[in-house]
Design a protein around this motif. Structure first.
Motif, short mmCIF file in Angstrom:
data_model
loop_
_atom_site.label_atom_id
_atom_site.label_comp_id
_atom_site.label_asym_id
_atom_site.label_seq_id
_atom_site.Cartn_x
_atom_site.Cartn_y
_atom_site.Cartn_z
N ILE A 147 0.88 -1.14 -0.03
CA ILE A 147 0.12 0.08 -0.07
C ILE A 147 0.96 1.17 -0.17
O ILE A 147 0.38 2.38 -0.79
N GLY A 148 2.09 1.26 0.67
CA GLY A 148 2.90 2.32 0.87
C GLY A 148 3.36 2.65 -0.48
O GLY A 148 3.51 3.87 -1.01
N ARG A 149 3.93 1.67 -1.12
CA ARG A 149 4.37 1.76 -2.59
C ARG A 149 3.44 2.35 -3.58
O ARG A 149 3.85 3.25 -4.29
N SER A 201 2.22 3.59 6.74
CA SER A 201 1.52 2.44 6.09
C SER A 201 2.41 1.14 6.62
O SER A 201 2.16 0.10 6.46
N ALA A 202 3.54 1.44 7.61
CA ALA A 202 4.26 0.45 8.00
C ALA A 202 3.44 -0.35 9.05
O ALA A 202 2.63 0.08 9.57
N GLY A 203 3.73 -1.71 8.99
CA GLY A 203 2.80 -2.59 9.76
C GLY A 203 3.26 -4.01 9.78
O GLY A 203 3.93 -4.20 8.70
N SER A 239 -4.83 1.72 9.38
CA SER A 239 -5.36 0.90 10.45
C SER A 239 -5.66 -0.32 9.75
O SER A 239 -4.97 -0.96 8.62
N SER A 240 -6.78 -1.03 10.16
CA SER A 240 -7.23 -2.20 9.44
C SER A 240 -8.75 -2.40 9.74
O SER A 240 -9.20 -1.96 10.79
N ILE A 241 -9.34 -3.22 9.00
CA ILE A 241 -10.78 -3.62 9.26
C ILE A 241 -10.77 -4.32 10.60
O ILE A 241 -11.75 -4.61 11.42
N PRO A 271 -8.45 -0.79 5.62
CA PRO A 271 -8.68 -1.83 4.43
C PRO A 271 -9.02 -3.30 4.90
O PRO A 271 -8.56 -3.60 6.03
N ALA A 272 -9.75 -3.79 4.23
CA ALA A 272 -10.00 -5.50 4.36
C ALA A 272 -8.96 -5.92 3.71
O ALA A 272 -8.00 -5.36 3.45
N VAL A 273 -9.13 -7.05 3.09
CA VAL A 273 -8.10 -7.83 2.82
C VAL A 273 -7.48 -7.38 1.26
O VAL A 273 -8.50 -7.04 0.44
N1 LIG Z 1 -2.60 -6.14 3.08
C1 LIG Z 1 -3.84 -6.14 3.64
O1 LIG Z 1 -4.63 -7.05 3.48
C2 LIG Z 1 -3.98 -5.06 4.73
C3 LIG Z 1 -5.32 -5.13 5.33
C4 LIG Z 1 -5.41 -4.21 6.27
C5 LIG Z 1 -4.56 -3.28 6.63
N2 LIG Z 1 -3.34 -3.52 6.29
C6 LIG Z 1 -2.23 -2.70 6.79
O2 LIG Z 1 -1.71 -1.72 5.81
C7 LIG Z 1 -0.51 -1.57 6.11
C8 LIG Z 1 0.55 -1.76 4.71
O3 LIG Z 1 0.46 -3.15 4.68
P1 LIG Z 1 0.73 -3.85 3.14
O4 LIG Z 1 -0.29 -4.79 2.64
O5 LIG Z 1 1.22 -2.73 2.21
O6 LIG Z 1 2.04 -4.81 3.97
P2 LIG Z 1 3.58 -4.92 2.91
O7 LIG Z 1 4.01 -5.90 3.96
O8 LIG Z 1 3.26 -4.94 1.48
O9 LIG Z 1 4.24 -3.63 3.45
C9 LIG Z 1 4.34 -3.05 4.55
C10 LIG Z 1 5.76 -2.31 4.48
O10 LIG Z 1 5.83 -2.05 6.01
C11 LIG Z 1 7.20 -1.98 6.20
N3 LIG Z 1 7.63 -2.30 7.88
C12 LIG Z 1 7.19 -3.30 8.35
N4 LIG Z 1 7.59 -3.19 9.69
C13 LIG Z 1 8.03 -1.94 9.64
C14 LIG Z 1 8.94 -1.27 10.67
N5 LIG Z 1 9.01 -1.46 12.18
N6 LIG Z 1 9.49 0.06 10.41
C15 LIG Z 1 9.42 0.46 9.10
N7 LIG Z 1 8.67 -0.15 8.10
C16 LIG Z 1 8.10 -1.44 8.54
C17 LIG Z 1 7.75 -3.41 5.56
O11 LIG Z 1 9.15 -3.55 5.36
C18 LIG Z 1 7.04 -2.96 4.34
O12 LIG Z 1 7.74 -2.60 3.19
C19 LIG Z 1 -0.01 -2.20 7.43
O13 LIG Z 1 -0.10 -1.34 8.28
C20 LIG Z 1 -0.97 -3.23 7.45
O14 LIG Z 1 -1.42 -3.53 8.61
C21 LIG Z 1 -2.98 -4.25 5.51
#
Ligand SMILES: NC(=O)c1ccc[n+]([C@@H]2O[C@H](COP(=O)([O-])OP(=O)(O)OC[C@H]3O[C@@H](n4cnc5c(N)ncnc54)[C@H](O)[C@@H]3O)[C@@H](O)[C@H]2O)c1
Length: 251
Positions: A21-23, A91-93, A144-146, A188-190
């Protein structure tokens, strides 16, 4: 009339920029004229971002959001170099323990997830707000997240961290509302990102069955909502959690 969705002349920090999502958010921000500082703990992912010239990231910085001292130092460095920070997108998580009953989760595991997802969001916010107060302008968006609204069984640390984020932004929003600063979350959801690369087909089916649109979301769809919340256009909404859940959550 000025285009309030434009980021021309603005400096935007994107944390967790290396993937997903960040990218995707960086792609939209650059297309809308932002100067983007991309931060992530994964230096390889940052190098890949830098080497993707078409993306046009202006600067990359390694940052682990579970390290408060590193956040203090990095935000000061960015502000000194850029002279301003108009928006922070976080978006870090991490997912933390999954499929684990609450009694089997150690405090070390619990705290690690909270440190990254919740404490990181708090520390980032605490450090950009004084800069935004001086500017009398700022936009903060936390992903955040669902799970923070509905709770996923077997994922107590993740649910807690994401619900904490939603509560955190509500009160802070009211504190800084008169100063031109908004702080919102996106739930977001999945979503199809590397975070779900290892999710089993069975779990994905379970999740999709709860989404009225009947599909996973794409990172670009979440990025659109993030970009709105990070832009001047988001001028009368704060303390709010936007859904990007294909109709799963409508509250
Ligand atoms: N993908 C989903 O289904 C989904 C659903 C709901 C919420 N989210 C949330 O969206 C956000 C982005 O998720 P995504 O799906 O893009 O995940 P992703 O794993 O593709 O990207 C997350 C990025 O965060 C970075 N990261 C992780 N820990 C870190 C830290 N301690 N410090 C700095 N960077 C860190 C990772 O290196 C990665 O580049 C997250 O917070 C996640 O919880 C994702």
């Amino acid at each position: 009339m000025s285009d309030k969705s434009s980021f021309h002349g603005q400096v935007v920090m994107v944390v967790g920029a290396g993937n997903g999502i960040g990218r995707a958010t960086i792609g939209l921000l650059k297309g809308r004229g932002a100067r983007v500082i991309a931060l992530d703990m994964n230096s390889e992912a940052l190098s890949a971002l830098q080497n993707e010239f078409s993306l046009g990231v202006d600067q990359v910085k390694v940052l682990d959001v579970s390290d408060e001292a590193a956040i203090v130092k990095t935000i000061a460095e960015i502000n000194n170099a850029e002279g301003r920070i108009d928006a922070l997108v976080n978006s870090a998580g991490m997912t933390g323990p999954t499929n684990r009953p609450i009694n089997t989760i150690s405090w070390v595991e619990f705290e690690k997830t909270l440190r990254v997802n919740l404490f990181g969001a708090i520390w980032l916010t605490q450090n950009v707000i004084p800069i935004m107060q001086k500017q009398k302008y700022g936009r903060i968006v936390h992903v955040s997240s669902i799970a923070g609204k509905e709770g996923n069984p077997g994922m107590a640390p993740y649910n807690t961290s994401k619900a904490g984020m939603i509560g955190f932004i509500k009160g802070v929003a009211k504190e800084v509302a008169p100063e031109g600063i908004t702080i919102n979350a996106v739930a977001p959801a999945v979503i199809r990102t590397p975070m779900n690369a290892d999710t089993s087909d069975e779990t994905l089916k379970y999740m999709i069955a709860r989404i009225p649109m009947g599909r996973v979301g794409e990172a670009e769809e979440v990025a659109e909502t993030i970009c709105f919340a990070a832009s001047k256009a988001c001028s009368f909404t704060t303390g709010f959690t936007f859904d990007t859940s294909g109709g799963r959550a409508t509250y």
